[in-house]
Design a protein around this motif. Sequence first.
Motif, PDB file in Angstrom:
ATOM      1  N   THR A 153      10.755  18.856 -12.671  1.00 52.04           N
ATOM      2  CA  THR A 153      11.549  18.932 -11.451  1.00 52.04           C
ATOM      3  C   THR A 153      13.032  18.988 -11.771  1.00 52.04           C
ATOM      4  OG1 THR A 153       9.871  17.645 -10.253  1.00 52.04           O
ATOM      5  CG2 THR A 153      12.053  17.792  -9.248  1.00 52.04           C
ATOM      6  N   VAL A 154      13.712  19.922 -11.128  1.00 53.28           N
ATOM      7  CA  VAL A 154      15.166  20.037 -11.224  1.00 53.28           C
ATOM      8  C   VAL A 154      15.733  19.843  -9.821  1.00 53.28           C
ATOM      9  CG1 VAL A 154      17.111  21.582 -11.701  1.00 53.28           C
ATOM     10  CG2 VAL A 154      15.144  21.533 -13.250  1.00 53.28           C
ATOM     11  N   ALA A 155      16.693  18.942  -9.687  1.00 51.54           N
ATOM     12  CA  ALA A 155      17.337  18.702  -8.397  1.00 51.54           C
ATOM     13  C   ALA A 155      18.578  19.571  -8.258  1.00 51.54           C
ATOM     14  CB  ALA A 155      17.715  17.231  -8.257  1.00 51.54           C
ATOM     15  N   ILE A 156      18.800  20.043  -7.069  1.00 51.63           N
ATOM     16  CA  ILE A 156      20.031  20.749  -6.744  1.00 51.63           C
ATOM     17  C   ILE A 156      20.941  19.726  -6.085  1.00 51.63           C
ATOM     18  CG2 ILE A 156      21.042  22.578  -5.337  1.00 51.63           C
ATOM     19  CD1 ILE A 156      18.445  24.150  -5.804  1.00 51.63           C
ATOM     20  N   GLY A 157      21.896  19.230  -6.864  1.00 46.13           N
ATOM     21  CA  GLY A 157      22.691  18.085  -6.474  1.00 46.13           C
ATOM     22  C   GLY A 157      22.160  16.841  -7.162  1.00 46.13           C
ATOM     23  N   ALA A 158      23.012  15.848  -7.330  1.00 40.49           N
ATOM     24  CA  ALA A 158      22.622  14.634  -8.050  1.00 40.49           C
ATOM     25  C   ALA A 158      21.499  13.899  -7.318  1.00 40.49           C
ATOM     26  CB  ALA A 158      23.828  13.710  -8.213  1.00 40.49           C
ATOM     27  N   ALA A 198      19.899   7.959   2.301  1.00 42.75           N
ATOM     28  CA  ALA A 198      20.637   7.593   1.078  1.00 42.75           C
ATOM     29  C   ALA A 198      20.689   8.773   0.121  1.00 42.75           C
ATOM     30  CB  ALA A 198      19.959   6.394   0.409  1.00 42.75           C
ATOM     31  N   ARG A 199      21.586   9.709   0.402  1.00 40.06           N
ATOM     32  CA  ARG A 199      21.780  10.879  -0.457  1.00 40.06           C
ATOM     33  C   ARG A 199      23.057  10.691  -1.268  1.00 40.06           C
ATOM     34  NH1 ARG A 199      17.926  14.488   1.385  1.00 40.06           N
ATOM     35  NH2 ARG A 199      17.204  13.908   3.470  1.00 40.06           N
ATOM     36  N   ARG A 200      23.041  11.216  -2.477  1.00 42.62           N
ATOM     37  CA  ARG A 200      24.168  10.992  -3.375  1.00 42.62           C
ATOM     38  C   ARG A 200      25.462  11.582  -2.828  1.00 42.62           C
ATOM     39  NH1 ARG A 200      22.826   9.483  -8.705  1.00 42.62           N
ATOM     40  NH2 ARG A 200      25.065   9.513  -9.084  1.00 42.62           N
ATOM     41  N   TYR A 201      25.369  12.693  -2.107  1.00 38.96           N
ATOM     42  CA  TYR A 201      26.630  13.262  -1.635  1.00 38.96           C
ATOM     43  C   TYR A 201      27.224  12.468  -0.484  1.00 38.96           C
ATOM     44  CZ  TYR A 201      25.056  16.197   2.410  1.00 38.96           C
ATOM     45  OH  TYR A 201      24.603  16.689   3.611  1.00 38.96           O
ATOM     46  N   TYR A 202      26.394  11.800   0.322  1.00 38.96           N
ATOM     47  CA  TYR A 202      26.937  10.887   1.319  1.00 38.96           C
ATOM     48  C   TYR A 202      27.689   9.751   0.621  1.00 38.96           C
ATOM     49  CZ  TYR A 202      23.815  12.924   4.902  1.00 38.96           C
ATOM     50  OH  TYR A 202      23.171  13.749   5.774  1.00 38.96           O
ATOM     51  N   GLU A 203      27.056   9.208  -0.407  1.00 36.63           N
ATOM     52  CA  GLU A 203      27.663   8.089  -1.133  1.00 36.63           C
ATOM     53  C   GLU A 203      28.987   8.497  -1.771  1.00 36.63           C
ATOM     54  OE1 GLU A 203      23.231   6.334  -2.256  1.00 36.63           O
ATOM     55  OE2 GLU A 203      24.548   7.124  -3.831  1.00 36.63           O
ATOM     56  N   ALA A 204      29.014   9.687  -2.364  1.00 38.78           N
ATOM     57  CA  ALA A 204      30.246  10.153  -3.006  1.00 38.78           C
ATOM     58  C   ALA A 204      31.348  10.384  -1.977  1.00 38.78           C
ATOM     59  CB  ALA A 204      29.972  11.441  -3.782  1.00 38.78           C
ATOM     60  N   PHE A 205      30.995  10.981  -0.844  1.00 36.77           N
ATOM     61  CA  PHE A 205      31.998  11.217   0.202  1.00 36.77           C
ATOM     62  C   PHE A 205      32.549   9.905   0.723  1.00 36.77           C
ATOM     63  CE2 PHE A 205      31.194  15.641   0.171  1.00 36.77           C
ATOM     64  CZ  PHE A 205      32.146  16.260   0.962  1.00 36.77           C
ATOM     65  N   GLU A 206      31.668   8.917   0.950  1.00 38.03           N
ATOM     66  CA  GLU A 206      32.157   7.640   1.461  1.00 38.03           C
ATOM     67  C   GLU A 206      33.066   6.949   0.444  1.00 38.03           C
ATOM     68  OE1 GLU A 206      30.657   3.384   3.358  1.00 38.03           O
ATOM     69  OE2 GLU A 206      29.170   4.944   2.896  1.00 38.03           O
ATOM     70  N   GLU A 207      32.666   6.979  -0.814  1.00 38.42           N
ATOM     71  CA  GLU A 207      33.467   6.343  -1.857  1.00 38.42           C
ATOM     72  C   GLU A 207      34.860   6.971  -1.945  1.00 38.42           C
ATOM     73  OE1 GLU A 207      33.536   5.989  -6.741  1.00 38.42           O
ATOM     74  OE2 GLU A 207      31.636   6.362  -5.715  1.00 38.42           O
ATOM     75  N   ARG A 208      34.925   8.299  -1.963  1.00 34.02           N
ATOM     76  CA  ARG A 208      36.218   8.985  -2.086  1.00 34.02           C
ATOM     77  C   ARG A 208      37.056   8.811  -0.812  1.00 34.02           C
ATOM     78  NH1 ARG A 208      37.482   8.751  -6.639  1.00 34.02           N
ATOM     79  NH2 ARG A 208      39.099  10.322  -6.272  1.00 34.02           N
ATOM     80  N   TYR A 209      36.393   8.825   0.337  1.00 36.62           N
ATOM     81  CA  TYR A 209      37.102   8.637   1.613  1.00 36.62           C
ATOM     82  C   TYR A 209      37.725   7.245   1.699  1.00 36.62           C
ATOM     83  CZ  TYR A 209      37.508   7.664   6.656  1.00 36.62           C
ATOM     84  OH  TYR A 209      37.948   7.273   7.894  1.00 36.62           O
ATOM     85  N   ARG A 210      36.953   6.219   1.355  1.00 36.11           N
ATOM     86  CA  ARG A 210      37.483   4.850   1.424  1.00 36.11           C
ATOM     87  C   ARG A 210      38.615   4.648   0.424  1.00 36.11           C
ATOM     88  NH1 ARG A 210      34.817   1.383   4.627  1.00 36.11           N
ATOM     89  NH2 ARG A 210      32.681   1.882   5.300  1.00 36.11           N
ATOM     90  N   ALA A 211      38.467   5.230  -0.757  1.00 33.80           N
ATOM     91  CA  ALA A 211      39.520   5.085  -1.767  1.00 33.80           C
ATOM     92  C   ALA A 211      40.813   5.751  -1.302  1.00 33.80           C
ATOM     93  CB  ALA A 211      39.061   5.703  -3.091  1.00 33.80           C
TER      94      ALA A 211
END
Length: 343
Positions: A153-158, A198-211
Amino acid sequence: MDDPEKPGGRRATVVDVARLAGVSAGTVSNAINGKRRVDAETRARIDAAIRELGYRPNMAARGMRTGRANTIALFSSMSTAVAAGPSKLGFMMEIAGAAALTALTRDVALVLVPPIADPEAALRAVPLDGALLVEPARDDPFLPLLSARAIPTVAIGAAHGQVAAHVDLHYPETADLLIAHLLDSGARRFPLMIGTSARRYYEAFEERYRARAAEIGMPPHVLRVDETRGEAAAAEALTAHLAAHPDLNGVLVPVDAQATGAMMALQTAGRDVPRTVRVATRYDGLRARSATPPLTAVDLDLDAVARAATGALLDLIDGLPVSPVIPSPAPRLIARASTGPTP
């Protein structure tokens, strides 16, 4: 008398192609299967021989020899409520087109498996050699099933583990690009709207937005919206946020369907985009381009992403080494009327 170079009266074989092209049968097989690189001149002779002889690979026989289905599948667990409307699974379908073409160059078919109620039933019904998984959630229903069956399996996105490799979709960089653009356009009070899964891109967006919000002293507001309710849930969430924060002058909505819902809420509230509110989304699909006004978005070069993911998956199936993180082109901002400039 029959031409000795042609298998007159019977189906052409790899041996016939090899004889006409002046190469070994193994070289022809490598050229057809894509397992090993064949130089351009040799490949041209093989292609010419294939055309002259009308050779067609016997996929059923190959499957019996190799024990393979010669099929891969593209899966997504993102709710159909988000994918409904004019986009019709736009993000997934854009990937599917390029992935299918790439697979066909190596005589492999692609099966599209959209979000379904019973993922296990789909895996029972579809024989496959490998899987592409589009932006899986942490609790993605396809992940444990594919893992239990030892399906490459290969994921498109983390992904959150359980995959052999993933294509890097540059989540932090994409978030930074959109946040910086909203700030540059004059937005200083804007929420981030993301899904509840719980998708990785949601997590990344929230982390960068809060920072970034902390850096500039902007109160962060993260609106979590249930993807299963689509545009309506996004519109309701932004309507409620507007009531509590009427001074907002921007909205960052990575999911294009939720961006459409946000635009509906702003229109209902009489807020002019972009005069009083700037709006930006991530996926540059039909929704972004057909919105009024058109939405600022990001070119993710999904054709290149799909080709890279599919090539890596086919290499995995063939037992070739694959990097756990597969590179893809850097995201490119497409600024449109939804973020200005205002008259």
